[in-house]
Design a protein around this motif. Structure first.
Motif, PDB file in Angstrom:
ATOM      1  N   LYS A   1      14.505  26.767   0.214  1.00 28.30           N
ATOM      2  CA  LYS A   1      13.231  26.138  -0.156  1.00 28.30           C
ATOM      3  C   LYS A   1      13.287  25.403  -1.493  1.00 28.30           C
ATOM      4  O   LYS A   1      12.753  24.308  -1.626  1.00 28.30           O
ATOM      5  CB  LYS A   1      12.124  27.188  -0.232  1.00 28.30           C
ATOM      6  N   ASP A   2      13.905  26.006  -2.491  1.00 32.01           N
ATOM      7  CA  ASP A   2      13.908  25.403  -3.825  1.00 32.01           C
ATOM      8  C   ASP A   2      14.605  24.046  -3.831  1.00 32.01           C
ATOM      9  O   ASP A   2      14.099  23.074  -4.400  1.00 32.01           O
ATOM     10  CB  ASP A   2      14.565  26.340  -4.847  1.00 32.01           C
TER      11      ASP A   2
ATOM     12  N   HIS B   1      15.827  20.484   8.467  1.00 25.92           N
ATOM     13  CA  HIS B   1      17.237  20.871   8.623  1.00 25.92           C
ATOM     14  C   HIS B   1      17.829  21.266   7.271  1.00 25.92           C
ATOM     15  O   HIS B   1      18.546  22.259   7.162  1.00 25.92           O
ATOM     16  CB  HIS B   1      18.030  19.719   9.243  1.00 25.92           C
ATOM     17  N   PHE B   2      17.526  20.507   6.245  1.00 25.32           N
ATOM     18  CA  PHE B   2      18.041  20.788   4.910  1.00 25.32           C
ATOM     19  C   PHE B   2      17.524  22.140   4.404  1.00 25.32           C
ATOM     20  O   PHE B   2      18.244  22.895   3.760  1.00 25.32           O
ATOM     21  CB  PHE B   2      17.652  19.674   3.943  1.00 25.32           C
ATOM     22  N   LEU B   3      16.253  22.440   4.729  1.00 26.45           N
ATOM     23  CA  LEU B   3      15.650  23.713   4.331  1.00 26.45           C
ATOM     24  C   LEU B   3      16.477  24.885   4.851  1.00 26.45           C
ATOM     25  O   LEU B   3      16.719  25.863   4.129  1.00 26.45           O
ATOM     26  CB  LEU B   3      14.232  23.791   4.899  1.00 26.45           C
TER      27      LEU B   3
ATOM     28  N   ILE C   1      14.403  17.954  -3.615  1.00 23.17           N
ATOM     29  CA  ILE C   1      14.727  16.696  -2.934  1.00 23.17           C
ATOM     30  C   ILE C   1      13.438  15.979  -2.515  1.00 23.17           C
ATOM     31  O   ILE C   1      13.308  14.767  -2.672  1.00 23.17           O
ATOM     32  CB  ILE C   1      15.624  16.951  -1.701  1.00 23.17           C
ATOM     33  N   ALA C   2      12.468  16.711  -1.990  1.00 28.18           N
ATOM     34  CA  ALA C   2      11.204  16.107  -1.560  1.00 28.18           C
ATOM     35  C   ALA C   2      10.476  15.481  -2.744  1.00 28.18           C
ATOM     36  O   ALA C   2       9.884  14.403  -2.619  1.00 28.18           O
ATOM     37  CB  ALA C   2      10.328  17.148  -0.876  1.00 28.18           C
TER      38      ALA C   2
ATOM     39  N   VAL D   1       0.866  -1.167   0.000  1.00 28.53           N
ATOM     40  CA  VAL D   1       0.000   0.000   0.000  1.00 28.53           C
ATOM     41  C   VAL D   1       0.908   1.223   0.000  1.00 28.53           C
ATOM     42  O   VAL D   1       1.731   1.388   0.907  1.00 28.53           O
ATOM     43  CB  VAL D   1      -0.926   0.025   1.239  1.00 28.53           C
ATOM     44  N   ALA D   2       0.773   2.048  -1.031  1.00 28.41           N
ATOM     45  CA  ALA D   2       1.639   3.221  -1.156  1.00 28.41           C
ATOM     46  C   ALA D   2       1.309   4.245  -0.083  1.00 28.41           C
ATOM     47  O   ALA D   2       0.151   4.481   0.246  1.00 28.41           O
ATOM     48  CB  ALA D   2       1.478   3.847  -2.537  1.00 28.41           C
ATOM     49  N   GLY D   3       2.346   4.848   0.454  1.00 27.76           N
ATOM     50  CA  GLY D   3       2.196   5.930   1.423  1.00 27.76           C
ATOM     51  C   GLY D   3       2.804   7.188   0.829  1.00 27.76           C
ATOM     52  O   GLY D   3       3.271   7.190  -0.310  1.00 27.76           O
ATOM     53  N   ARG D   4       2.813   8.242   1.596  1.00 21.15           N
ATOM     54  CA  ARG D   4       3.391   9.470   1.064  1.00 21.15           C
ATOM     55  C   ARG D   4       4.899   9.447   1.257  1.00 21.15           C
ATOM     56  O   ARG D   4       5.418   8.838   2.188  1.00 21.15           O
ATOM     57  CB  ARG D   4       2.774  10.701   1.717  1.00 21.15           C
ATOM     58  N   ALA D   5       5.587  10.105   0.368  1.00 22.15           N
ATOM     59  CA  ALA D   5       7.040  10.188   0.452  1.00 22.15           C
ATOM     60  C   ALA D   5       7.426  10.999   1.685  1.00 22.15           C
ATOM     61  O   ALA D   5       6.706  11.895   2.107  1.00 22.15           O
ATOM     62  CB  ALA D   5       7.604  10.834  -0.802  1.00 22.15           C
TER      63      ALA D   5
END
Length: 104
Positions: A80-81, A73-75, A86-87, A62-66
């Motif tokens: 943001k870009d 932290h990366f932000l 990456i997201a 069952v697929a979930g959200r990434a």
């Protein structure tokens, strides 16, 4: 607000005492379920497919959200870009579903 009566507090104490052995039984059952789930996940993974049947049971992913756990932290570090990029590239999560098939 009404004051709680001592007999209600005594009842609560008795319920807590009754609950203790049940919690250990539940923990044992949960551990057994997790072990069976791990076997089913390994089995489905080994097939290389998204679904398979085992007796009267259908095993499916069952697929979930990434999810990117380090996104916040990366932000801060990259902006943001770059975080959005990456997201977007993150692989979706998946979980195992085990459903008993109904007789035809």
């Amino acid at each position: 607000m009404a004051r709680v009566k001592p007999d209600r507090l005594l009842e609560r104490e008795e319920l807590i005492e009754q609950l203790a052995p049940l919690k250990s039984q539940v923990k044992g059952l949960e551990d057994r379920i997790k072990a069976i789930d791990a076997e089913a996940k390994a089995d489905l993974t080994a097939t290389g497919k998204d679904r398979c049947t085992r007796g009267d049971f259908l095993l499916t992913w069952v697929a979930g959200r990434a999810s990117v756990a380090w996104k916040a932290h990366f932000l801060k570090l990259a902006g943001k870009d770059e975080a959005a990029k990456i997201a977007k590239e993150a692989k979706p999560t998946r979980s195992l579903s085990i459903v008993r098939r109904q007789a035809a």
